[in-house]
Write a protein that holds these residues in place. Sequence first.
Motif, short mmCIF file in Angstrom:
data_model
loop_
_atom_site.label_atom_id
_atom_site.label_comp_id
_atom_site.label_asym_id
_atom_site.label_seq_id
_atom_site.Cartn_x
_atom_site.Cartn_y
_atom_site.Cartn_z
N UNK A 27 18.66 17.10 5.07
CA UNK A 27 19.66 16.30 4.34
C UNK A 27 19.80 16.76 2.90
N UNK A 28 18.68 17.06 2.25
CA UNK A 28 18.75 17.53 0.87
C UNK A 28 19.48 18.87 0.80
N UNK A 29 19.22 19.75 1.77
CA UNK A 29 19.92 21.04 1.82
C UNK A 29 21.42 20.82 1.99
N UNK A 30 21.81 19.87 2.83
CA UNK A 30 23.24 19.57 3.01
C UNK A 30 23.86 19.10 1.70
N UNK A 31 23.18 18.21 1.01
CA UNK A 31 23.68 17.73 -0.28
C UNK A 31 23.76 18.87 -1.30
N UNK A 32 22.74 19.70 -1.34
CA UNK A 32 22.66 20.77 -2.33
C UNK A 32 23.74 21.83 -2.16
N UNK A 33 24.10 22.13 -0.92
CA UNK A 33 25.12 23.16 -0.68
C UNK A 33 26.53 22.63 -0.85
N UNK A 34 26.68 21.30 -0.84
CA UNK A 34 28.00 20.71 -1.04
C UNK A 34 28.94 20.88 0.13
N UNK A 35 28.40 21.15 1.29
CA UNK A 35 29.21 21.35 2.49
C UNK A 35 29.86 20.07 2.98
N UNK A 36 30.51 20.14 4.14
CA UNK A 36 31.24 18.99 4.67
C UNK A 36 30.37 17.78 4.99
N UNK A 37 29.07 17.99 5.20
CA UNK A 37 28.19 16.85 5.49
C UNK A 37 27.53 16.29 4.24
N UNK A 38 27.80 16.89 3.09
CA UNK A 38 27.23 16.40 1.83
C UNK A 38 27.96 15.11 1.43
N UNK A 39 27.24 14.23 0.75
CA UNK A 39 27.86 13.02 0.24
C UNK A 39 28.89 13.40 -0.81
N UNK A 40 30.07 12.81 -0.73
CA UNK A 40 31.12 13.12 -1.71
C UNK A 40 30.67 12.81 -3.13
N UNK A 41 29.83 11.81 -3.27
CA UNK A 41 29.34 11.42 -4.59
C UNK A 41 28.49 12.51 -5.24
N UNK A 42 27.98 13.45 -4.44
CA UNK A 42 27.11 14.50 -4.98
C UNK A 42 27.78 15.85 -5.09
N UNK A 43 28.95 16.01 -4.52
CA UNK A 43 29.62 17.31 -4.54
C UNK A 43 29.99 17.71 -5.97
#
Length: 92
Positions: A27-43
Amino acid sequence: MNTWFVYLIRTANGSLYTGITRDIQRRFAEHSTGGPKAAKALRGKGPLTLEYQAQTQNKSTALKLEIAIKKWPKQKKEALIAGTQALPQLPS
């Protein structure tokens, strides 16, 4: 095994994001890369740092803790990260 985690991520500007997951690293990797599964609040708010994680008994407990923590002022979240604030006690 039904292990869930509640976590806090800090953005580059110091904001804190609270979430839940079954797999912290993924999950942290998803957030960090900013991909489609990242939380919009973190992009676009990186670099991100994983500041806190706590294992919970199940998804229901994780959700209740997430909701409770999101209502806290930033000072209380910082105390949780520092270890001077405990997670809330949830009714059984």
